[in-house]
Design a protein around this motif. Structure first.
Motif, mmCIF file in Angstrom:
data_model
loop_
_atom_site.group_PDB
_atom_site.id
_atom_site.type_symbol
_atom_site.label_atom_id
_atom_site.label_comp_id
_atom_site.label_asym_id
_atom_site.label_seq_id
_atom_site.Cartn_x
_atom_site.Cartn_y
_atom_site.Cartn_z
ATOM 1 N N THR A 99 52.260 58.465 53.936
ATOM 2 C CA THR A 99 52.329 57.723 55.373
ATOM 3 C C THR A 99 51.804 56.487 54.972
ATOM 4 N N LEU B 251 54.993 54.287 55.549
ATOM 5 C CA LEU B 251 55.180 54.293 56.980
ATOM 6 C C LEU B 251 54.454 53.219 57.679
ATOM 7 N N THR B 252 53.631 52.582 57.086
ATOM 8 C CA THR B 252 52.522 51.978 57.795
ATOM 9 C C THR B 252 53.259 50.715 58.498
ATOM 10 N N ILE C 239 47.792 61.961 61.998
ATOM 11 C CA ILE C 239 48.155 60.416 61.741
ATOM 12 C C ILE C 239 47.803 59.759 62.975
#
Length: 597
Positions: free
Chosen positions: A365, A369-370, A47
């Motif tokens: 993600t 999650l961004t 990531i």
């Protein structure tokens, strides 16, 4: 029976192009558990790398995430390595920025389109090379050139990231340009940004060198300690996000990533502009070959540790497919990364399915999650890049190469210097060009030794290195290189020179144990040598000629016109001319064979 054999052959060919058909049927719960654990570890590592390398390529950070999903899935289908992890890497990202930057300004739709097109063209080139079995083309990038190029690229990448680390504007197409730009901007350092960037650098370097020994002293297991080292960048990202958010540093001039779009990438075709594809053809080819060399080197190294097989030509197809997948999902050129592949291997990846699970982790993600990345400072990502690429810089290779081969040292040094001064493409082209020129120069002047018989044996060695017996009427020359057009005339001149210097010579023997090829130009030179010696009353003989060479010579007139004979061994050739001396020498008192050949 014939139909069955045909079916088996077709199945074998089909499986060779789809390696997933080999390992997928054997997949089980144990393998699944191992691959899931590996995927979790690699996802945490990938990531921050994906975000950082997208910025390095001059693209929005989410593009790095997009380039880390479809390529992993496609590589799992087509790839033959069990541990190679495909995705954005530093050198390919830098090459993407350099190529796209020549066509459009960063941030523009045209720039993004060029980056996507680079991935597509690179993928198509790699797949074409794979189907045509052209993996050997990567051999034109010698190890010294690759080592020099990667060292110079690492320095350029690190220098380019000092700007974001210090909060100043630094730009340029080469290391020299970037250093000059940094010097002009040095008085405008943003000290808050610099504190975050330098602090992240110190922490990340300490994580690499000092964290594991400390954890081992605290009685943590080696595997746990390794895991903590691998997720060091994640810790740095979380810590700096919290600091920037809590202290409101974004309002005080600290550059942050900002809003990262949520959701999976849309599947779309890259710009279908023939003129654009033509402009990026050379950069795409360079990215393809450099990426393939890096990937196959990592794949072969890791496969050897577990005695697994990697097919170089199929890897071309797999990495090509990964790049096409990156292009249609809005990504940029990708290849197999060294650090994440090693993590993949060390964590115990059983199959390429670990890459598929990693892609799922990246996808989750981007979906959920961004928003947490909003306050991520650019300085932290820049520090992550610097720490990653500094491991690529290896000046010790210059000393090793200088000690071993001056020509290889020259190729490495030229690659480094031209890359640092003029940029990555000129540097790589200069290194490859010089390597090919030096190779042609070396092979144009092959090593040819005058040999004699070692007493007590039937062996022949260099008269300048060994105590040997010779006959003044016999000139024995051992040719230590294949004969082809660049060195054919050299051999002619050398034979003429040696014969002119030895008036007693009546026989010339060319010993050919290292001659693996004789092209048509060399054949004409041998015919010319034979005719000139014949005119001077001298016979030409050959010895130790390899079978494939003899097969080709038998299709020419050379053997019919040869004034001497063709002999299985050098001893037989000498014995056919002077049997008494050859036999006496063989029966003479034996001497040590421990001398260098």
């Amino acid at each position: 029976m014939e139909k069955s054999n045909l079916k088996n052959r077709a199945s074998k060919v089909f499986k060779s192009y789809l390696p997933i058909l080999e390992w997928a049927p054997k997949y089980n719960k144990k393998t699944l558990a191992n691959d899931l654990i590996v995927a979790l570890i690699v996802t945490m590592m990938l990531i921050p790398q994906s975000l950082a390398y997208a910025l390095l390529a001059g693209l929005p950070p989410e593009i790095g995430l997009y380039a880390s999903m479809a390529p992993l899935v496609l590589y799992a289908i087509f790839g033959t390595s069990r541990a190679l992890a495909v995705g954005p890497v530093a050198v390919a990202s830098l090459m993407t920025a350099a190529a796209a930057g020549q066509l459009a300004s960063q941030g523009s739709p045209e720039y993004y389109g060029a980056a996507i097109a680079l991935a597509m063209v690179s993928g198509l080139l790699l797949m074409a090379m794979g189907f045509l079995k052209l993996g050997f083309l990567a051999n034109f990038l010698s190890h010294p050139v690759i080592a020099g190029f990667i060292t110079a690229s690492g320095l350029q990448i690190a220098a380019g990231q000092l700007g974001p680390v210090l909060g100043i504007n630094a730009h340029g197409e080469s290391f020299l340009d970037i250093v000059i730009s940094l010097w002009h901007s040095i008085l405008s350092i943003h000290w808050t940004t610099a504190a975050i960037g330098i602090g992240s650098l110190i922490f990340l370097f300490w994580v690499r060198k000092g964290l594991k020994p400390m954890l081992l002293k605290l009685k943590l297991g080696p595997k746990t300690a390794d895991l903590m080292v691998k997720i060091g960048p994640v810790i740095a990202i979380i810590a700096t996000i919290v600091i920037v958010w809590f202290m409101g540093l974004a309002d005080k001039g600290v550059q942050i990533v900002g809003k990262v779009p949520e959701g999976l990438p849309k599947i779309q075709l890259p710009p279908l502009d023939f003129a654009l594809w033509l402009k990026i053809l050379v950069p795409a080819l360079l990215i393809s070959i450099v990426g393939y060399v890096e990937s196959i080197s990592v794949a072969l190294t890791l496969a050897a540790k577990k005695r697994q097989r990697v097919d170089p030509d199929q890897e071309l197809i797999a990495i090509g497919a990964a790049n096409i997948g990156s292009a249609v999902s809005g990504g940029f050129p990708v290849t197999g990364g060294f650090s994440r592949s090693v993590v993949n291997f060390d964590a115990g990846a059983e199959t390429p399915a670990a890459g598929v699970f990693t892609a799922v982790g990246i996808g989750l993600t981007t979906l959920f999650l961004t928003p947490l990345l909003f306050f991520l400072p650019n300085a932290t990502l820049a520090a992550t890049i610097i720490v990653a690429v500094m491991s690529l810089v290896d000046f010790s290779a210059l000393k090793h190469t200088w000690d071993y081969a001056k020509t290889d040292f020259a190729a490495m040094l030229v690659t480094i210097v031209v890359t640092l001064i003029m940029g990555i493409e000129p540097g790589l082209i200069a290194g490859v060009t010089l390597s090919i020129f030096l190779h042609l120069y070396k092979t144009s002047r092959p090593h040819v030794a005058v040999v004699g018989q070692i007493p007590g044996t039937s062996s022949f060695r260099n008269v300048e290195r060994h105590k040997v017996v010779t006959d003044p009427e016999i000139l024995s020359l051992r040719v230590d290189e294949s004969l082809y057009f660049p060195n054919a005339r050299y051999l002619e001149d050398l034979v003429n020179e040696k014969v002119a210097a030895n008036p007693e010579v009546r026989h010339v023997i060319l010993e050919c144990p290292a001659v693996n090829n004789i092209d048509f130009s060399a054949l004409e030179s041998l015919e010319a040598i034979n005719q000139r010696l014949k005119d001077g009353g001298i016979s030409l003989h050959l010895s130790e000629v390899k079978g494939p060479i003899m097969d080709r010579l038998q299709h020419s007139h050379f053997l019919k016109e040869l004034t001497g004979g063709v002999h299985l061994r050098q001893y037989d050739a000498v014995a056919s001319i002077n049997p008494k001396l050859a036999d006496q020498t063989r029966k003479a008192e034996k001497i040590s064979n421990a001398e260098p050949i």
